[in-house]
Write an enzyme that holds these catalytic residues in place. Structure first.
Site, PDB file in Angstrom:
ATOM      1  N   CYS A 238      -0.101   3.916   2.611  1.00  0.00           N
ATOM      2  CA  CYS A 238       0.274   3.451   3.959  1.00  0.00           C
ATOM      3  C   CYS A 238       1.741   3.760   4.238  1.00  0.00           C
ATOM      4  O   CYS A 238       2.100   4.219   5.335  1.00  0.00           O
ATOM      5  CB  CYS A 238       0.035   1.947   4.090  1.00  0.00           C
TER       6      CYS A 238
ATOM      7  N   CYS B  61       0.840  -1.215   0.000  1.00  0.00           N
ATOM      8  CA  CYS B  61       0.000   0.000   0.000  1.00  0.00           C
ATOM      9  C   CYS B  61       0.870   1.258   0.000  1.00  0.00           C
ATOM     10  O   CYS B  61       1.504   1.585   1.011  1.00  0.00           O
ATOM     11  CB  CYS B  61      -0.925  -0.030   1.207  1.00  0.00           C
TER      12      CYS B  61
END
Length: 277
Positions: free
Chosen positions: A53, A50
């Site tokens: 993230c 991600c």
């Protein structure tokens, strides 16, 4: 009970896997620690693939001023790929997904999105609260999810919301409502003899919720639909108290004054706090 919690906390702390940046990796362990330390749980659902993230880790979570604020929470990172069932339980369909929960996993705040450092600081500052007022009831519920423990925690959350700033009340009242919903289901399945009393009591707490949210006119309409003659005698004082608050809040001083003599000293003290007098 306190001794048992301390032993539980020491056990958890000694066995929990902690990442190098002080994030826990187990939500269950984080919840137990939160119960023992009067903190809320900060949850970050993420994955190694991600991009947003990774940006949040570098630009937000790893910053020193953010880490200082995180000390007010028990922080846990949940890997989406290895915790699919948990992600499904909390309806996580995208990441990063941030939650703030109580020690039993009830959601107080949730949002899916990348957050800048300033957004994270604002969020962590807003919810940096001690749950000491609720600790024993949170632990009782965690230990045994029966009607009595759920009902008590539900109304304690409602009481707790009155001590909070206006921008926090609705969030904690929603948590209270979630526990009340569980309590209603538990009551139906229980063998408690006086179910009618508790059903009425929960109806009155729902009215108090509207009063806390400054919806006094709505609360008055709800009260007017209740036939006082059908109320359990143990609920009359609470019923009068709610009418007193509603009348006073709508500047109906005449009716509020009439009711004042029918209200207990404890509820009068509560009313004084209710209006911040």
């Amino acid at each position: 009970m306190k001794k048992a919690v301390i032993i539980l906390l020491i056990t958890v702390l000694s066995t929990t896997i902690v990442k190098a940046d002080n994030w826990l990796s187990s939500l269950e362990d984080a919840k137990k620690i939160a119960l023992g330390t009067n903190k809320l749980v900060l949850v970050d659902f993420w994955a190694s693939w991600c991009g947003p993230c990774k940006r949040m880790d570098a630009e937000s979570w790893r910053k020193d001023d953010v880490k200082i604020l995180m000390q007010n929470y028990v922080s846990v990172k949940i890997d989406l790929d290895t915790n699919r069932a948990l992600a499904a339980k909390y309806s996580v369909k995208g990441i990063p997904y941030i939650f703030i929960m109580d020690g039993n996993g009830k959601v107080i705040y949730q949002q899916m999105s990348y957050k800048s450092k300033s957004d994270v600081i604002k969020l962590l500052t807003k919810y940096a609260l001690s749950t000491a007022f609720l600790t024993q009831d949170l632990i009782n519920y965690y230990t045994k999810e029966n009607f009595a423990n759920t009902f008590r925690l539900a109304y304690k959350y409602q009481d707790y919301s009155m001590y909070l700033d206006a921008d926090l009340r609705s969030d904690f009242l929603e948590v209270s409502a979630a526990y009340f919903k569980e309590a209603e289901k538990s009551l139906k399945e229980s063998e408690i003899s006086d179910k009618h009393f508790f059903t009425q009591k929960m109806e009155l707490y729902n009215i108090q919720k509207n009063l806390i949210l400054d919806k006094s006119k709505k609360a008055l309409k709800q009260l007017e639909r209740i036939n006082k003659k059908n109320l359990n005698t143990k609920n009359i004082n609470f019923y009068n108290f709610l009418y007193y608050i509603a009348y006073k809040d709508t500047d109906n001083i005449k009716e509020a004054t009439k009711l004042r003599a029918q209200i207990s000293e404890n509820n009068l003290k509560k009313a004084a706090h209710f209006f911040k007098t």
